[in-house]
Write a protein that holds these residues in place. Structure first.
Motif, PDB file in Angstrom:
ATOM      1  N   GLY A  35       0.827  -1.098  -0.068  1.00 46.15           N
ATOM      2  CA  GLY A  35      -0.120   0.130   0.001  1.00 46.15           C
ATOM      3  C   GLY A  35       0.686   1.297   0.057  1.00 46.15           C
ATOM      4  O   GLY A  35       0.613   2.257  -0.646  1.00 46.15           O
ATOM      5  N   THR A  36       1.842   1.038   0.860  1.00 43.13           N
ATOM      6  CA  THR A  36       2.863   2.307   0.712  1.00 43.13           C
ATOM      7  C   THR A  36       3.644   2.456  -0.717  1.00 43.13           C
ATOM      8  O   THR A  36       3.708   3.827  -0.981  1.00 43.13           O
ATOM      9  CB  THR A  36       3.802   2.046   1.818  1.00 43.13           C
ATOM     10  OG1 THR A  36       3.454   2.100   3.066  1.00 43.13           O
ATOM     11  CG2 THR A  36       4.781   3.339   1.981  1.00 43.13           C
ATOM     12  N   THR A  37       4.049   1.461  -1.146  1.00 46.29           N
ATOM     13  CA  THR A  37       4.489   1.603  -2.454  1.00 46.29           C
ATOM     14  C   THR A  37       3.709   2.258  -3.445  1.00 46.29           C
ATOM     15  O   THR A  37       4.052   3.163  -4.268  1.00 46.29           O
ATOM     16  CB  THR A  37       5.175   0.156  -2.931  1.00 46.29           C
ATOM     17  OG1 THR A  37       6.013  -0.221  -1.999  1.00 46.29           O
ATOM     18  CG2 THR A  37       5.840   0.213  -4.253  1.00 46.29           C
ATOM     19  N   TYR A  38       2.385   1.761  -3.544  1.00 50.54           N
ATOM     20  CA  TYR A  38       1.559   2.117  -4.336  1.00 50.54           C
ATOM     21  C   TYR A  38       1.306   3.702  -4.339  1.00 50.54           C
ATOM     22  O   TYR A  38       0.972   4.489  -5.432  1.00 50.54           O
ATOM     23  CB  TYR A  38       0.022   1.588  -4.150  1.00 50.54           C
ATOM     24  CG  TYR A  38      -1.194   1.841  -4.976  1.00 50.54           C
ATOM     25  CD1 TYR A  38      -1.201   0.816  -6.152  1.00 50.54           C
ATOM     26  CD2 TYR A  38      -1.848   2.636  -5.124  1.00 50.54           C
ATOM     27  CE1 TYR A  38      -2.415   1.105  -7.166  1.00 50.54           C
ATOM     28  CE2 TYR A  38      -2.850   3.124  -5.919  1.00 50.54           C
ATOM     29  CZ  TYR A  38      -2.946   2.222  -6.817  1.00 50.54           C
ATOM     30  OH  TYR A  38      -4.127   2.419  -7.815  1.00 50.54           O
ATOM     31  N   LYS A  39       0.993   4.018  -2.987  1.00 49.52           N
ATOM     32  CA  LYS A  39       0.851   5.669  -2.971  1.00 49.52           C
ATOM     33  C   LYS A  39       2.098   6.416  -3.075  1.00 49.52           C
ATOM     34  O   LYS A  39       2.077   7.537  -3.649  1.00 49.52           O
ATOM     35  CB  LYS A  39       0.408   5.885  -1.414  1.00 49.52           C
ATOM     36  CG  LYS A  39      -0.835   5.373  -1.033  1.00 49.52           C
ATOM     37  CD  LYS A  39      -1.340   5.592   0.475  1.00 49.52           C
ATOM     38  CE  LYS A  39      -2.683   5.175   0.967  1.00 49.52           C
ATOM     39  NZ  LYS A  39      -3.097   5.135   2.187  1.00 49.52           N
TER      40      LYS A  39
END
Length: 348
Positions: free
Chosen positions: A51-55
């Motif tokens: 999720g962090t990578t996506y954002k």
């Protein structure tokens, strides 16, 4: 083969299919479709990383990271699915019916599974849950002061073919300060709602459904407002049971519980019970005088029940005197009384 179904179509399909929830263990614990199996695509920590990578970086990088994290797991996922569904027929879902469920569906279909993907995932299921509470149900509420034996009579009514929703069982709590009985663990609020929605789905809304009289909260769980409002407007059968009978039942039921547990629960209602009553109740617990303890706390619970009763429409409260200790006899008394009420209603 892979196809998509709405949550309504899935429940109405008529053919039982194993349901696999691919969300994280933490998401599953927070709330899940009753009966679902959890095969998490990511661990709790891995989902945070993706999720962090996506954002912060982008969609493609997040997808690559997802494949890196799950690469060694795929054979394990398929083996787990085979244990759950040896017939190779499954339904899968994630939070919104997106990449996680899509990836799992693709892998299982590649192996030869017949896969249904739930459209909109768990998020759509939660919308469906809330629609269950807004349906108009033909409720009958079984009331009575603490120790009247309401829960046992509900179970007997169910055994006699009546429709029954046991809210306290769904909430894993008996409703008072002592309601966990020192053994029960309440589900999350979300899971309580899911369990209640499932129970309601098994009922015919047009046929009488029995529920126990409850306050808005059962322990730390809240009855969904639309359903609770219906409970408050429904006819209430007020069981009138002799105080001595109630004291004897409660002393027997609570007398075996751990004294420290009873004392801690009593302390929680100190303000409402009053300092003097609390002091005497704690002494009775320590000295194993269970009958005295029950008498003291019943003063508070009986007052609370009467207050709640006074807030109901008096025309919908029907007292019934219960003299027997026999659960079957009492259930028959309740059914006979409600039948008489129904017959009278047809005359007007």
């Amino acid at each position: 083969m892979t196809r998509q179904l709405t949550i309504d179509d899935f429940f109405n399909s008529g053919t039982p299919v194993a349901l696999i929830d691919v969300r994280t263990p933490a998401e599953f614990l927070q709330g899940h479709i009753p009966g679902a199996f959890n095969i998490p695509l990511f661990t709790n920590e891995e989902r945070v990383k993706v999720g962090t990578t996506y954002k912060q970086v982008g969609r493609e990088e997040a997808i690559l990271l997802g494949f890196d994290l799950t690469g060694p797991k795929w054979s394990g996922f398929i083996k787990q699915a085979l244990e759950i569904a040896p017939d190779k027929k499954v339904a899968v879902h994630c939070w919104r019916g997106g990449m996680r469920s899509g990836a799992m569906a693709w892998a299982l279909a590649l192996y030869g599974f017949d896969v249904v993907v739930i459209k909109g995932g768990y998020k759509n299921y939660r919308r469906w849950v809330h629609t269950r509470f807004a349906i108009n149900y033909s409720l009958k509420v079984l009331g009575g002061m603490t120790g009247s034996g309401k829960t046992k009579i509900l179970h007997q009514l169910k055994a006699m073919g009546e429709q029954v929703i046991d809210l306290e069982d769904l909430a894993q709590h008996q409703g008072s300060s002592y309601g966990t009985m020192n053994i029960m663990v309440q589900p999350t609020q979300e899971q309580f709602e899911n369990n209640l929605a499932t129970a309601l789905t098994e009922m015919d809304p047009a046929v009488k459904i029995w529920v126990e009289d409850e306050s808005l909260t059962i322990g730390k769980r809240s009855i969904p407002n639309p359903f609770w409002y219906q409970m408050r407007e429904a006819a209430l059968i007020d069981m009138r049971v002799n105080t001595e009978q109630r004291v004897a039942k409660l002393a027997q039921e609570y007398g075996t519980l751990d004294k420290d547990f009873l004392a801690a629960c009593t302390e929680r209602i100190r303000k409402r019970l009053g300092p003097e009553q609390t002091k005497h109740a704690l002494e009775a617990i320590r000295e194993n005088r269970m009958v005295d303890f029950i008498r003291l706390v019943l003063v508070y619970y009986d007052k609370t029940y009467r207050t709640g009763l006074s807030k109901r429409n008096a025309e919908k409260v029907f007292p019934v005197d219960i003299h027997s200790d026999d659960i079957v006899d009492n259930a028959h008394t309740i059914l006979t009384f409600t039948k008489t009420l129904a017959e009278k209603a047809t005359l007007y």
